[in-house]
Motif scaffolding. Structure first.
Motif, PDB file in Angstrom:
ATOM      1  N   MET A  33       0.839  -1.195   0.000  1.00 50.11           N
ATOM      2  CA  MET A  33       0.000   0.000   0.000  1.00 50.11           C
ATOM      3  C   MET A  33       0.879   1.252   0.000  1.00 50.11           C
ATOM      4  N   ILE A  34       1.933   1.226   0.805  1.00 48.33           N
ATOM      5  CA  ILE A  34       2.830   2.380   0.881  1.00 48.33           C
ATOM      6  C   ILE A  34       3.531   2.579  -0.455  1.00 48.33           C
ATOM      7  N   GLY A  37       1.517   4.229  -2.962  1.00 49.90           N
ATOM      8  CA  GLY A  37       1.141   5.602  -2.643  1.00 49.90           C
ATOM      9  C   GLY A  37      -0.246   5.750  -2.057  1.00 49.90           C
ATOM     10  N   CYS A  38      -0.778   4.689  -1.441  1.00 49.47           N
ATOM     11  CA  CYS A  38      -2.112   4.764  -0.866  1.00 49.47           C
ATOM     12  C   CYS A  38      -2.052   5.136   0.609  1.00 49.47           C
ATOM     13  N   ALA A  39      -0.879   5.523   1.093  1.00 49.52           N
ATOM     14  CA  ALA A  39      -0.726   5.665   2.534  1.00 49.52           C
ATOM     15  C   ALA A  39      -0.453   7.103   2.962  1.00 49.52           C
ATOM     16  N   ASN A  40      -1.002   8.050   2.193  1.00 46.58           N
ATOM     17  CA  ASN A  40      -0.697   9.440   2.492  1.00 46.58           C
ATOM     18  C   ASN A  40      -1.316   9.909   3.805  1.00 46.58           C
ATOM     19  N   THR A  41      -2.567   9.565   4.005  1.00 45.64           N
ATOM     20  CA  THR A  41      -3.203   9.981   5.253  1.00 45.64           C
ATOM     21  C   THR A  41      -3.141   8.870   6.280  1.00 45.64           C
ATOM     22  N   SER A  42      -4.001   7.893   6.116  1.00 46.70           N
ATOM     23  CA  SER A  42      -3.919   6.746   7.016  1.00 46.70           C
ATOM     24  C   SER A  42      -4.316   5.492   6.245  1.00 46.70           C
ATOM     25  N   ILE A  43      -3.860   4.358   6.735  1.00 43.02           N
ATOM     26  CA  ILE A  43      -4.149   3.105   6.044  1.00 43.02           C
ATOM     27  C   ILE A  43      -5.352   2.445   6.713  1.00 43.02           C
ATOM     28  N   PRO A  44      -6.416   2.261   5.966  1.00 45.60           N
ATOM     29  CA  PRO A  44      -7.580   1.613   6.572  1.00 45.60           C
ATOM     30  C   PRO A  44      -7.407   0.090   6.613  1.00 45.60           C
ATOM     31  N   LEU A  45      -7.642  -0.502   7.760  1.00 43.14           N
ATOM     32  CA  LEU A  45      -7.575  -1.956   7.883  1.00 43.14           C
ATOM     33  C   LEU A  45      -8.916  -2.432   8.453  1.00 43.14           C
TER      34      LEU A  45
END
Lengths: 155, 393
Positions: A33-34, A37-45
């Motif tokens: 994810m990082i 580039g999907c981890a700019n704000t927060s990573i949803p799990l």
């Protein structure tokens, strides 16, 4: 030890966990994810509860912090940590499996699979009875083995 | 969340179970039964635990014991129940072992039996026109294809001089249940002489035989030892040359084994001194064999090196001390190369000196042994074959 960056993880309950990037990239899913580039704000799990997520983070931290050397003591320490880590009750263990599977942490998965397999292997009917109440999945197995047991007793 | 685990996770957990638990789990639910019985699961399952199969003669019956190769070795010993097709074979010899399967052949009835040691299931295969040790007979080999996990029996028959090919190759594939003649471009040379008395070894998907070649050099005739390997997937032959120290030895002073998927040659001079040298092939490079260690136990007669434990220690057969070597028993021990210490496995048999004459085997260094031994992991192969299946020509 100084970390360059922190990552925010948001779990199923909407709670947020701030972790160092080095720790967060242990699970392959988050690493990808990082990378993407999907981890700019927060990573949803969304699949992981806070109880399990904190356990997973604890595990990743331990593995990152342990020096990656061939030193026997460090290796043994990590091994005993993993051993204690999987000494959880059935429900937690199964939640962990699902979380680890989702997060793609291979080495620990292997250990948990072995733990569950050992549970299936070494059960007496009385223990199965107990287990059956606690958990529905392995339950199906123990029913089978118990049936076999009683069949063989009747004969 | 905890009452449901995806099927792929269930598969991974089931793969960690020993065969005995899996067989029990087949009775749990229809879903698990069809999962465990699926050809995919059968082909990809391999037990976690290493075992050691020991076969020996006791009053002319062949007996089998399985020993768990764990930290408590050799404490956990289980005598094996022999399935009917194996029991019916008279004067059988073991052709090879691969993937937890054992293949035996008997000239009486021209039958080979493939036996899954862990689930007591065996299938019989009719193998015609093999001949025997003394006549110039066919050579057999057995192994499981590493890619498809399909058991195969290979038969190499020497052709007479009128034929255009030196050898006729026949391969039996269990999934097809029939013999066929594969097209091989690189057949072994005509001048080769396979040693049928010696067991072949399956290393890394190749079945290997020890063979000798007769060459003429400077007007003199020489015998040269070499290894012929048969790739169980591509069904092609390869010659593996040996270093000079092994290539020109008297043939009877050599035997073959394997250690962690590497080929091992054992050099011994039984008649002169009880010293055995263990050579291992390095990184699949032909000719590059290194001497790993030497087995020499003062005051003990070593009859042969049979197999290696997971840890690399050799399993050897020694003569139980007595004055008369012709009426003696032998026993199996584990040899620790560094300390030269031996540990008894607690299995004794009749000394085979007379027995092997009776059974008709040649007296090479392994011909002196009454035991044979194989390392294996449990497998489910043959589970999808009905018991007592016989494949006729």
């Amino acid at each position: 030890m100084s970390y360059s960056k922190t990552i925010v993880l948001t779990n199923y309950d909407g709670e947020t966990f701030v972790v160092d990037e080095v720790v967060a990239v242990e699970p392959q899913t988050i690493e990808h994810m990082i990378e993407d580039g999907c981890a700019n704000t927060s990573i949803p799990l969304p699949n992981v509860t806070s109880k399990i997520l904190s356990k997973v983070i604890e595990h990743c931290k331990k593995h990152v912090e342990t020096p990656n050397s061939n030193e026997k003591a460090a290796k043994a320490d990590l091994k005993s940590f993993d051993f204690d880590f999987v000494k959880a009750d059935q429900g937690t263990l199964f939640d962990l499996i699902l979380a680890m599977n989702y997060l793609n942490i291979k080495e620990l998965l292997d250990l948990i699979y072995q733990t569950v397999a050992d549970m299936i292997k070494g059960k007496t009917p009385e223990e199965e009875e107990e287990m059956r109440r606690v958990n529905a999945w392995v339950f199906s197995c123990f029913v089978g083995v118990t049936c076999l047991y009683f069949k063989s007793k009747k004969m | 969340m905890s009452d449901y685990l995806p099927i792929e996770i269930q598969v991974e957990i089931l793969k960690k179970l020993p065969v005995k638990s899996l067989i029990q789990c087949r009775s749990v639910s229809k879903a698990w039964k069809s999962l465990i019985d699926s050809s995919d699961f059968i082909a990809h399952y391999s037990g976690q635990q290493q075992h050691l199969l020991v076969s020996y003669h006791d009053d002319f019956d062949r007996k089998y014991v399985s020993v768990v190769d764990d930290d408590a070795f050799p404490r956990h010993k289980v005598p094996l129940t022999v399935p009917v097709p194996v029991d019916m074979l008279k004067h059988s010899r073991i052709i090879g072992s691969s993937h937890g399967l054992l293949c035996l052949y008997s000239g009486y009835g021209e039958t080979a039996v493939v036996w899954n040691i862990s689930i007591r299931r065996a299938v019989a295969v009719n193998v015609p026109n093999v001949g025997d040790y003394y006549r110039y007979g066919a050579v057999l080999g057995f192994g499981v294809c590493g890619e498809t996990n399909d058991p195969k029996i290979v038969k190499i028959t020497p052709m007479d001089s009128t034929s255009s090919i030196p050898w006729q190759i026949d391969v039996f594939t269990l999934s097809i249940g029939a013999w066929r003649r594969p097209y091989s471009t690189n057949l072994p040379r005509k001048s080769l002489n396979f040693d049928c008395s010696l067991l072949g070894v399956v290393v890394d998907g190749d079945f290997c035989w020890l063979a000798t070649d007769r060459i003429t050099m400077d007007g003199e005739r020489w015998s040269v030892n070499l290894i012929i390997s048969f790739d169980l997937t591509s069904e092609e032959f390869t010659e593996i040359n040996l270093p000079d120290a092994l290539a020109h030895l008297e043939r009877l002073h050599l035997s073959m084994s394997k250690l962690r998927e590497s080929l091992v040659l054992i050099q011994g001079y039984l008649c002169n001194e009880d010293v055995f040298h263990v050579w291992m092939m390095e990184d699949d490079v032909p000719k590059l064999f290194t001497k790993m260690f030497t087995i020499c136990i003062p005051g003990v007669v070593v009859l042969g090196v049979l197999e290696f434990r997971k840890s690399g220690e050799p399993i050897i057969e020694i003569l139980d001390s007595s004055c008369d070597p012709y009426e003696d028993d032998s026993s199996l021990v584990v040899y620790e190369p560094c300390s030269k210490h031996i540990t008894h496995l607690g299995i004794s048999g009749m000394c085979s000196f007379f027995l092997s004459c009776y059974m008709g085997s040649c007296l090479g260094i392994s011909g002196m042994c009454s035991f044979s031994s194989y390392s294996y992991k449990e497998t489910l192969l043959l589970l999808d074959h009905p018991d007592l299946t016989t494949y006729d020509i």
